[in-house]
Design an enzyme around this catalytic site. Structure first.
Site, short mmCIF file in Angstrom:
data_model
loop_
_atom_site.label_atom_id
_atom_site.label_comp_id
_atom_site.label_asym_id
_atom_site.label_seq_id
_atom_site.Cartn_x
_atom_site.Cartn_y
_atom_site.Cartn_z
N ASN A 174 -5.32 3.34 2.17
CA ASN A 174 -5.82 4.54 3.20
C ASN A 174 -4.78 4.85 4.41
OD1 ASN A 174 -7.20 2.29 3.70
ND2 ASN A 174 -8.07 3.50 5.47
N HIS A 175 -4.02 3.76 4.63
CA HIS A 175 -3.21 3.89 5.76
C HIS A 175 -1.77 3.92 5.44
CE1 HIS A 175 -6.34 3.06 8.43
NE2 HIS A 175 -6.43 1.94 8.38
N GLU B 35 -0.20 -2.40 3.75
CA GLU B 35 -0.73 -1.29 4.65
C GLU B 35 -0.96 -1.37 6.13
OE1 GLU B 35 -3.82 1.24 3.90
OE2 GLU B 35 -5.20 -0.18 4.45
N ASN B 36 -1.18 -2.80 6.45
CA ASN B 36 -1.49 -3.02 7.49
C ASN B 36 -0.50 -3.66 8.66
OD1 ASN B 36 -4.91 -3.01 6.27
ND2 ASN B 36 -4.27 -1.60 8.12
N HIS C 230 -7.42 -0.17 -4.00
CA HIS C 230 -7.59 0.00 -2.57
C HIS C 230 -9.13 0.62 -2.26
CE1 HIS C 230 -6.24 -1.26 1.47
NE2 HIS C 230 -6.76 0.00 1.98
N HIS D 226 -8.66 -3.71 0.75
CA HIS D 226 -9.05 -2.94 1.84
C HIS D 226 -10.11 -3.42 2.58
CE1 HIS D 226 -10.30 0.65 4.23
NE2 HIS D 226 -11.38 0.61 3.64
N ASP E 25 -4.40 -7.58 2.27
CA ASP E 25 -3.81 -7.11 3.38
C ASP E 25 -3.22 -7.84 4.13
OD1 ASP E 25 -6.11 -5.75 1.75
OD2 ASP E 25 -5.61 -3.91 3.05
N HIS F 89 -10.79 -6.76 3.62
CA HIS F 89 -10.38 -7.86 4.31
C HIS F 89 -11.14 -9.07 4.32
CE1 HIS F 89 -7.14 -5.34 7.03
NE2 HIS F 89 -7.39 -4.72 5.82
#
Length: 257
Positions: free
Chosen positions: A68-69, A41-42, A150, A175, A10, A177
């Site tokens: 999820n984001h 996603e982040n 994820h 996810h 991520d 991290h």
């Protein structure tokens, strides 16, 4: 023939993006990488914008996966429909924009990338990732198949690895991290690691300023999360695949600081 896949954990905020832009091409050259998948996603902290997706692609990502984001930034919706190189979890609701898997033609080889999201303490609105994986795998047989799962629970990730062992080339978790030290090749030939880690600030809690994270656990008001400045890391793994079998022969973690 050997085929090397680089999977990057991520990417968090502008700091992580800048670090990836500085180092990704160097890693690709040094390790003779053939294909690169980056979880993005982040990149906005929560979510990703079209401009950030383009920057990841220009930095060297062949495919960008989410989690999820994925819908954290509303402006990404149309881009998910238009850009074939960015994937959101395939087991999202059918009403979600975009696609959850794709096959990328490299001429001599075809690489299928699947993005799935776990349901243990994470996204119970998603369809069952195990049965969704089954359905996708029935859609032809490219040279290699890769999965970014994820997910929160290591048990769910490990179980998915065993479930798909021998049916896909490699699977990695994203996810949490935090990189895991369980890289391996499963008995039937699928490369695996429970979590790649993250690309972003070293002195942080999952990419967030430590004092803010501590304050939230103390029950206070940390404010809008911010990513700290300072030295960064790029974490991930390299999967060496064999074109004749489509399976994995080795997995190696990387950590570029």
């Amino acid at each position: 023939m050997e085929f090397k896949v680089l999977a990057i954990g991520d990417v968090v905020a502008e700091q992580g993006m800048a670090h990836l832009e500085r180092h990704l091409r160097q890693v690709q050259r040094a390790e003779k990488i053939d294909f690169t998948v980056v979880n993005g996603e982040n990149t906005s902290g929560v979510g990703i914008t079209p401009d950030e997706a383009r920057r990841l692609y220009q930095a060297g990502a062949d495919v960008i996966t989410l989690g999820n984001h994925a819908m954290g930034k509303r402006q990404i919706a149309n881009f998910l429909d238009d850009a074939s190189y960015i994937l959101r979890p395939a087991n999202f609701s059918g009403r979600a924009p975009g696609r959850g898997h794709g096959i990328y033609d490299l001429g001599r080889f075809q690489v299928r990338v699947i993005n799935l999201i776990g349901r243990c303490d994470l996204y119970w609105q998603g369809e069952n990732p195990f049965t969704v994986a089954d359905a996708i795998l029935k859609e032809g047989k490219p040279t290699f198949t890769l999965l970014d799962f994820h997910a929160q629970a290591t048990s769910e990730k490990l179980a998915m690895g065993y479930y798909l062992d021998g049916r896909i080339s490699a699977m990695w978790g994203t996810h949490t991290h935090v990189p895991t030290a369980d890289e391996r090749v499963y008995p039937k030939g699928t490369g695996y690691i429970s979590d790649l880690g993250m690309t972003g600030p070293i002195e942080s809690v999952l990419g967030v300023r430590p004092e803010q994270s501590v304050e939230s656990f103390l029950g206070g008001f940390p404010g809008r999360y911010e990513s700290p400045t300072g030295a960064c890391k790029l974490q991930g793994a390299i999967f060496t695949l064999e074109s004749e079998t489509g399976l994995c022969t080795s997995v190696k973690r990387i950590d570029i600081r």
